[in-house]
Design an enzyme around this catalytic site. Structure first.
Site, PDB file in Angstrom:
ATOM      1  N   ASN A   1       0.850  -1.181   0.000  1.00 27.14           N
ATOM      2  CA  ASN A   1       0.000   0.000   0.000  1.00 27.14           C
ATOM      3  C   ASN A   1       0.890   1.237   0.000  1.00 27.14           C
ATOM      4  O   ASN A   1       1.933   1.260   0.670  1.00 27.14           O
ATOM      5  CB  ASN A   1      -0.906  -0.001   1.241  1.00 27.14           C
ATOM      6  CG  ASN A   1      -1.855  -1.191   1.245  1.00 27.14           C
ATOM      7  OD1 ASN A   1      -2.379  -1.576   0.210  1.00 27.14           O
ATOM      8  ND2 ASN A   1      -2.058  -1.782   2.406  1.00 27.14           N
TER       9      ASN A   1
ATOM     10  N   HIS B   1       6.591  -1.405   3.526  1.00 32.59           N
ATOM     11  CA  HIS B   1       6.498  -2.841   3.827  1.00 32.59           C
ATOM     12  C   HIS B   1       5.658  -3.536   2.778  1.00 32.59           C
ATOM     13  O   HIS B   1       4.784  -2.933   2.161  1.00 32.59           O
ATOM     14  CB  HIS B   1       5.882  -3.073   5.216  1.00 32.59           C
ATOM     15  CG  HIS B   1       4.581  -2.376   5.415  1.00 32.59           C
ATOM     16  ND1 HIS B   1       4.498  -1.036   5.703  1.00 32.59           N
ATOM     17  CD2 HIS B   1       3.301  -2.815   5.354  1.00 32.59           C
ATOM     18  CE1 HIS B   1       3.237  -0.685   5.817  1.00 32.59           C
ATOM     19  NE2 HIS B   1       2.484  -1.749   5.591  1.00 32.59           N
TER      20      HIS B   1
HETATM   21  P1  5GP Z   1      -0.542  -1.028   5.882  1.00 41.55           P
HETATM   22  O1  5GP Z   1      -2.001  -0.705   6.020  1.00 41.55           O
HETATM   23  O2  5GP Z   1       0.322   0.121   6.381  1.00 41.55           O
HETATM   24  O3  5GP Z   1      -0.144  -1.466   4.506  1.00 41.55           O
HETATM   25  O4  5GP Z   1      -0.265  -2.265   6.795  1.00 41.55           O
HETATM   26  C1  5GP Z   1       0.089  -2.150   8.130  1.00 41.55           C
HETATM   27  C2  5GP Z   1      -0.106  -3.509   8.765  1.00 41.55           C
HETATM   28  O5  5GP Z   1       0.590  -3.537   9.979  1.00 41.55           O
HETATM   29  C3  5GP Z   1      -1.570  -3.833   9.071  1.00 41.55           C
HETATM   30  O6  5GP Z   1      -1.953  -5.020   8.364  1.00 41.55           O
HETATM   31  C4  5GP Z   1      -1.588  -4.029  10.589  1.00 41.55           C
HETATM   32  O7  5GP Z   1      -2.420  -5.092  10.994  1.00 41.55           O
HETATM   33  C5  5GP Z   1      -0.131  -4.297  10.911  1.00 41.55           C
HETATM   34  N1  5GP Z   1       0.281  -3.850  12.233  1.00 41.55           N
HETATM   35  C6  5GP Z   1      -0.059  -2.683  12.844  1.00 41.55           C
HETATM   36  N2  5GP Z   1       0.530  -2.590  14.044  1.00 41.55           N
HETATM   37  C7  5GP Z   1       1.261  -3.724  14.210  1.00 41.55           C
HETATM   38  C8  5GP Z   1       2.099  -4.212  15.260  1.00 41.55           C
HETATM   39  O8  5GP Z   1       2.301  -3.571  16.297  1.00 41.55           O
HETATM   40  N3  5GP Z   1       2.683  -5.426  15.071  1.00 41.55           N
HETATM   41  C9  5GP Z   1       2.479  -6.149  13.931  1.00 41.55           C
HETATM   42  N4  5GP Z   1       3.099  -7.343  13.854  1.00 41.55           N
HETATM   43  N5  5GP Z   1       1.711  -5.731  12.927  1.00 41.55           N
HETATM   44  C10 5GP Z   1       1.105  -4.526  13.054  1.00 41.55           C
END
Ligand code: 5GP
Ligand code: ZN
Length: 111
Positions: free
Chosen positions: A85, A98
């Site tokens: 994303n 990521h």
């Molecule tokens: P994004 O929406 O930025 O592409 O994805 C972020 C991801 O990070 C989400 O799927 C969310 O569930 C995950 N995430 C958020 N906080 C944490 C955390 O503290 N630990 C882990 N392992 N994943 C997290």
């Protein structure tokens, strides 16, 4: 810098680690959206794909090799999705680049 994924990659915060190499850490997503949901995170802080420099591009290709290795380790080779994303309106919640690796495990039949 107050970045959650920097804290996870430098082990200030705990995560469920799948694998690690010199450039990336792969750990389980805390809110999985599939049977298998892990995040491939560069140890270097880069805000998003929109912020990649020429220098970053030299090592970021290895994110695919790391994803491939993670998929193999998780037993989902040849059956997964990769997603990145970009930006708030692109669904990016954490401002540290990521890649998501998502896969559904096949049901195991007794018959
Ligand atoms: P994004 O929406 O930025 O592409 O994805 C972020 C991801 O990070 C989400 O799927 C969310 O569930 C995950 N995430 C958020 N906080 C944490 C955390 O503290 N630990 C882990 N392992 N994943 C997290
Ligand atoms: Zn960061």
């Amino acid at each position: 810098m107050d970045c959650l994924f920097c804290k996870i990659t430098n082990r200030e915060l705990n995560s469920d680690i799948i694998l690690e190499n010199d450039k990336f850490l792969v750990f389980k997503d805390i809110h999985p959206k599939a049977d298998v949901h892990v995040l491939i995170v560069p140890k270097k802080h880069i805000d998003s794909v929109d912020h990649i420099t020429e220098e970053d591009a030299k090592f970021l290709g290895d994110i695919f090799l790391t994803a491939k290795e993670a998929a193999k380790k998780l037993g989902v080779s040849q059956a997964y999705k990769l997603a990145i994303n970009v930006g708030k309106d692109g669904g990016q919640e954490i401002d540290h680049l990521h890649m998501h690796l998502l896969a559904e495990r096949k049901e195991v039949s007794d018959t």
